[in-house]
Design a protein around this motif. Structure first.
Motif, PDB file in Angstrom:
ATOM      1  N   ASN A  50      -3.383  -4.482  -1.189  1.00  0.00           N
ATOM      2  CA  ASN A  50      -4.432  -3.522  -1.495  1.00  0.00           C
ATOM      3  C   ASN A  50      -4.755  -3.629  -2.985  1.00  0.00           C
ATOM      4  O   ASN A  50      -3.890  -3.403  -3.824  1.00  0.00           O
ATOM      5  CB  ASN A  50      -3.980  -2.114  -1.127  1.00  0.00           C
ATOM      6  N   GLU A  51      -5.986  -3.936  -3.302  1.00  0.00           N
ATOM      7  CA  GLU A  51      -6.389  -4.126  -4.695  1.00  0.00           C
ATOM      8  C   GLU A  51      -6.559  -2.808  -5.453  1.00  0.00           C
ATOM      9  O   GLU A  51      -6.669  -2.799  -6.669  1.00  0.00           O
ATOM     10  CB  GLU A  51      -7.702  -4.924  -4.747  1.00  0.00           C
ATOM     11  N   LEU A  52      -6.573  -1.677  -4.770  1.00  0.00           N
ATOM     12  CA  LEU A  52      -6.785  -0.393  -5.437  1.00  0.00           C
ATOM     13  C   LEU A  52      -5.557   0.088  -6.210  1.00  0.00           C
ATOM     14  O   LEU A  52      -5.680   0.869  -7.142  1.00  0.00           O
ATOM     15  CB  LEU A  52      -7.173   0.671  -4.404  1.00  0.00           C
ATOM     16  N   LYS A  57       3.907  -2.196  -9.585  1.00  0.00           N
ATOM     17  CA  LYS A  57       4.637  -0.931  -9.417  1.00  0.00           C
ATOM     18  C   LYS A  57       5.036  -0.736  -7.959  1.00  0.00           C
ATOM     19  O   LYS A  57       6.146  -0.316  -7.659  1.00  0.00           O
ATOM     20  CB  LYS A  57       3.800   0.248  -9.906  1.00  0.00           C
ATOM     21  N   ASN A  58       4.115  -1.028  -7.066  1.00  0.00           N
ATOM     22  CA  ASN A  58       4.412  -0.902  -5.634  1.00  0.00           C
ATOM     23  C   ASN A  58       5.533  -1.843  -5.227  1.00  0.00           C
ATOM     24  O   ASN A  58       6.379  -1.491  -4.402  1.00  0.00           O
ATOM     25  CB  ASN A  58       3.172  -1.182  -4.794  1.00  0.00           C
TER      26      ASN A  58
END
Length: 86
Positions: A50-52, A57-58
């Motif tokens: 997901n680019e958002l 961090k994820n």
């Protein structure tokens, strides 16, 4: 005196057996933990990025989460590795 020596030997043997069984269970638990962590990591690779969100961090969060989940699951026991002596 011979009977006491035999009893002491039996007690020592029993203690050694219990210790080996305990160590065997610890090793089995760790192997299951590693397996589960690898499994979770590979499952995550199938999820589209997901680019958002900040992926770095994820990624760190997911690694920590996967580690904790694998520890919890392995402590409960999947019995992936069966020991016929149990």
């Amino acid at each position: 005196m011979k009977i006491l020596d035999n009893q002491n030997n039996i007690i020592k043997f029993n203690n050694i057996y219990k210790e080996q069984k305990k160590n065997s269970n610890i090793v089995k638990e760790k192997i299951e933990e590693i397996f589960i962590k690898i499994l979770l990591k590979n499952i995550r690779l199938t999820i589209p990025k997901n680019e958002l969100f900040n992926e770095k961090k994820n990624e760190v969060y997911n690694e920590i989460y996967d580690q904790k989940i694998s520890e919890i699951i392995s402590k409960r026991g999947l019995n992936i590795i069966n020991n016929k002596n149990n």
